[in-house]
Design a protein around this motif. Structure first.
Motif, PDB file in Angstrom:
ATOM      1  N   LYS A   1       4.816   1.742   1.529  1.00 44.05           N
ATOM      2  CA  LYS A   1       5.781   1.452   0.440  1.00 44.05           C
ATOM      3  C   LYS A   1       7.074   2.386   0.778  1.00 44.05           C
ATOM      4  CE  LYS A   1       3.775   1.386  -3.408  1.00 44.05           C
ATOM      5  NZ  LYS A   1       3.116   1.827  -4.720  1.00 44.05           N
TER       6      LYS A   1
ATOM      7  N   SER B   1       0.868  -1.176   0.052  1.00 47.52           N
ATOM      8  CA  SER B   1       0.080  -0.006   0.101  1.00 47.52           C
ATOM      9  C   SER B   1       1.040   1.163  -0.114  1.00 47.52           C
ATOM     10  CB  SER B   1      -0.832  -0.059   1.208  1.00 47.52           C
ATOM     11  OG  SER B   1      -0.105   0.155   2.243  1.00 47.52           O
ATOM     12  N   ASP B   2       0.481   2.164  -0.364  1.00 48.40           N
ATOM     13  CA  ASP B   2       1.091   3.708  -0.332  1.00 48.40           C
ATOM     14  C   ASP B   2       1.525   3.905   0.985  1.00 48.40           C
ATOM     15  OD1 ASP B   2      -0.920   5.140  -3.167  1.00 48.40           O
ATOM     16  OD2 ASP B   2       0.921   3.737  -3.067  1.00 48.40           O
ATOM     17  N   SER B   3       0.828   3.590   1.998  1.00 48.21           N
ATOM     18  CA  SER B   3       1.080   4.103   3.390  1.00 48.21           C
ATOM     19  C   SER B   3       2.407   3.330   3.971  1.00 48.21           C
ATOM     20  CB  SER B   3      -0.081   3.792   4.223  1.00 48.21           C
ATOM     21  OG  SER B   3      -0.237   2.160   4.296  1.00 48.21           O
TER      22      SER B   3
END
Length: 113
Positions: free
Chosen positions: A64, A60-62
């Motif tokens: 990465k 997830s972007d949170s």
């Protein structure tokens, strides 16, 4: 009967690191996906990483760039390396094995000074 046992959670200061483990027992599919979820108090469960048996990982972007999912297929164990940790990473972390939708018991990660 497939069971997943998690370990490795704990209390760590911001900027620190932890490694979670998720060990599977029983007969599992050779082609499978190990997902890592987390759930903070008052929030929905969030998928943060997936590690596929062919070596592909998705984040997830949170998380990465900070978390690394890996696995040892011979040991039927998956890992989630977390570094550097932030206070907003505080949550109960769960592993899930697909196919079959098997879940670990969860392990608490608390990031606080």
């Amino acid at each position: 009967q497939v069971q997943l046992v998690e370990s490795g959670g704990g209390l760590v200061q911001p900027g620190g690191s932890l490694r979670l483990s998720c060990a599977a027992s029983g007969s599992i599919s050779r082609i499978n996906i190990m997902d890592w979820f987390r759930q903070a108090p008052g929030k929905e469960r969030e998928l943060v990483a997936s590690a596929i048996s062919n070596g592909v990982t998705i984040y997830s972007d949170s998380v990465k760039g900070r978390f690394t999912a890996s696995r040892d297929n011979a040991k039927k164990t998956a890992y989630l390396e977390m570094n550097p940790l932030k206070p907003e990473d505080t949550a109960v972390y769960y592993c899930r094995l697909r196919p079959g939708d098997y879940w670990g018991q969860g392990t608490q990660v608390t990031v606080s000074s």
